[in-house]
Design an enzyme around this catalytic site. Structure first.
Site, short mmCIF file in Angstrom:
data_model
loop_
_atom_site.label_atom_id
_atom_site.label_comp_id
_atom_site.label_asym_id
_atom_site.label_seq_id
_atom_site.Cartn_x
_atom_site.Cartn_y
_atom_site.Cartn_z
N ASP A 35 0.25 -1.61 0.13
CA ASP A 35 -0.42 0.15 -0.59
C ASP A 35 0.90 1.23 0.14
OD1 ASP A 35 0.45 -0.74 2.62
OD2 ASP A 35 -0.99 0.13 3.07
N ASP A 172 -5.67 -1.11 6.04
CA ASP A 172 -6.27 -1.23 6.81
C ASP A 172 -7.84 -0.15 7.20
OD1 ASP A 172 -3.61 -2.28 7.30
OD2 ASP A 172 -3.14 -1.62 9.57
MG MG Z 1 -2.68 -1.86 13.34
#
Ligand code: MG
Ligand code: ADP
Length: 379
Positions: A35, A172
């Site tokens: 990412d 995330d």
């Molecule tokens: Mg984390």
């Protein structure tokens, strides 16, 4: 869970919360350390996460409680300084508050805050993004601001990058924000561009949390980030996504061996994400599984973010005929392994793997037969 959250808030603060929000943890399906290198990733939101309840106060006092902590933290609106030691969990929501002005929103002053969770934390399932996104939704609601989902995702990442100090990419928070049940979230991290990829109905996830976490994990993560940027520079590109396998092979002799290994992992991992998306769209779980295991081997060999515990679990899992593939999930250096399995993999098989692990390491991994779930929302 909302009823328990309200109940716990009442027990803690003696009144009802005004705002409740939820955000899930996530599995990094494939796309390891891609990412922040501008690449692509595939992740799935779990049906587990972090709940946040909030009620405003007339004064500038802030009270912070969590079902994972026995003592309450207090702070004041005018003191937004980073916390240390046992209070450092507050840095995640505090980082969200510090980020809000960057996104044109004034942070609320005083409030009572409660977090509850059914997600293992520090396992690589991104409880940090979950607490950030649930907090962001709650604080934004309190501030009367309605922002696009993508902006909420960016606020969470901003908190983690600039306040907590972990240079994570968008994976995330992006998956926690955009996840949907029975879908994978595909992210082109440069845009970022988000797309949904249906999860074949025959796919099952099993997670084995080793409860091992390298003491220096945040430092090691930052070191890998730095090493990738060094490799990109040596290759004459801004980010590793801008190079490819052939260009890397041509330049390899002139690179420091460490840079070559880090770049090899990232470049090939980005190619594996694309191949995995195609295989998922073709319902070919055997091909997907091979890519997952190849990702783990690359972590072992090139990125050096695996551990003996994670390698043991992957080896034990891929030896089982019901397992399509297995890999470490998340940043690495401990944490959890994820296996993609058929429905024929069950508790008996999972416990056999756990027993072999216990034999070798003297500790039992936590087993989760994980289900996918929906993304962050006010509840
Ligand atoms: Mg984390
Ligand atoms: P991961 O994101 O993989 O779970 P991190 O180290 O990035 O691991 O984040 C874990 C940290 O997030 C915890 O140590 C804690 O500080 C914070 N955290 C997550 N969930 C909660 C919660 N429910 N209550 C308090 N702190 C939490």
């Amino acid at each position: 869970m909302k009823a328990q959250l309200v109940e716990k808030f009442r027990a803690t603060y003696g009144r009802a919360p005004e705002i409740c929000a939820y955000a899930p943890g996530r599995i990094e399906f494939i796309g390891n350390h891609t990412d922040y290198n501008g690449g692509t990733v595939l992740g799935a939101a779990l049906d587990r996460g972090v709940w946040v309840a909030l009620a405003g106060r007339a004064d500038a006092r802030r009270q912070w409680a969590s079902d994972q902590r026995s003592t309450r933290v207090t702070s004041r609106a005018e003191d937004g300084a980073k916390r240390t030691g046992a209070e450092s969990w507050v840095n995640y929501p505090l980082g969200v508050l510090a980020a809000l002005p960057e996104f044109g929103v004034a942070a609320p002053a005083g409030f009572d805050f409660l977090a509850m969770s059914n997600l293992p934390s520090g396992a690589g399932l991104s409880s940090s993004a979950a607490i950030e996104l649930a907090s962001a939704l709650a604080f934004l609601e309190m501030a009367g601001a309605r922002l696009a989902r993508e902006t909420v995702v960016k606020i969470g990442r901003h908190a983690e990058n600039h306040f907590v100090g972990v240079p994570c990419g968008i994976l995330d928070q992006g998956v926690s924000g955009f996840g949907q049940k029975n879908k994978l979230v595909w992210i082109d991290c440069r845009g970022p561009i988000f797309a949904m990829v249906p999860l074949p109905a025959a796919a099952h996830f099993w997670i084995f949390n080793t409860h091992t976490k390298h003491a220096l994990v945040d430092g090691l993560y930052a070191a890998r980030h730095r090493e990738c940027m060094t490799a990109a520079e040596a290759l004459g590109v801004g980010l590793l996504v801008e190079t490819n396998g052939a260009a890397l092979t041509a330049a390899e002799a002139n690179l420091a061996p460490e840079s070559a290994r880090r770049a090899r992992h990232v470049v090939e991992e980005i190619a594996r994400v694309a191949a995995a998306r195609t295989a998922l769209e073709g319902d070919d779980l055997v091909a997907v599984g091979r890519l997952l295991t190849a990702s783990h081997r690359s972590s072992q060999l090139y990125f050096e973010n695996s551990t003996a515990e994670l390698d043991f679990l992957v080896d034990a899992l891929v030896a089982a005929p019901q397992v399509f593939g297995a890999r470490l999930t998340g940043g690495g250096f401990g944490g959890a392994v994820m296996a993609l399995t058929s429905a024929a993999f069950g508790e008996i098989e999972a416990h056999a793997v756990a027993a072999a692990y216990r034999e070798k390491f003297g500790a039992t991994p936590e087993i989760l037969h994980a289900q996918t779930g929906d993304g962050a929302a006010l509840i």
